[in-house]
Scaffold this active site. Sequence first.
Site, PDB file in Angstrom:
ATOM      1  N   GLY A   8       0.813  -1.211   0.000  1.00 47.48           N
ATOM      2  CA  GLY A   8       0.000   0.000   0.000  1.00 47.48           C
ATOM      3  C   GLY A   8       0.846   1.260   0.000  1.00 47.48           C
ATOM      4  N   HIS A  48      11.824  11.918  -2.528  1.00 47.91           N
ATOM      5  CA  HIS A  48      12.333  10.616  -2.979  1.00 47.91           C
ATOM      6  C   HIS A  48      13.799  10.743  -3.396  1.00 47.91           C
ATOM      7  CE1 HIS A  48      10.108   6.851  -3.465  1.00 47.91           C
ATOM      8  NE2 HIS A  48       8.988   7.568  -3.386  1.00 47.91           N
TER       9      HIS A  48
END
Length: 167
Positions: A8, A48
Amino acid sequence: MIIYISGGARSGKSRYAQQMALQLSENPVYVATARIWDENFAKRVELHKADRGPEWSVLEKEHNIHLLPLENRIAVIDCVTLWLTNLFVRFEEDTEKTLDAFKAEIDAIDGLAGTFIIISNEIGMGVHAETELGRKFTDLQGWANQYVASKAEKAIFMVSGLPMSLK
């Protein structure tokens, strides 16, 4: 070899994949499939990027990932959801053409020498899509995830930062 990591949102998929890649190589490749569509997403991409050190090579490509110079490399491909979205738009929301193109890319990657850690969001564990287009994409991603998992030598499901080996 394909290693498939699913889970998820915020389950730790990317971090786990990056740790795995660094254990396998001193200079892994990070393949970003994202297309930046707004300021919020741009900030997420920057976070990221900050997570990775200078040992990483970064390649950005929305599709045709198999054409990148990945032979004999350790590569993290992040992520199937964005990759499929790009193909889905390219093929004007035609699920059959999108899935065929995606499968062809996976088959081409599977034919390369190297290790490819492919990350995807698991589908069907949340709210049912309200729109027909959303349901169409949910089906598409489910089929694509099953295809990658079938090709993978290893499959891992992430839950709350914990890896569960499936295959």
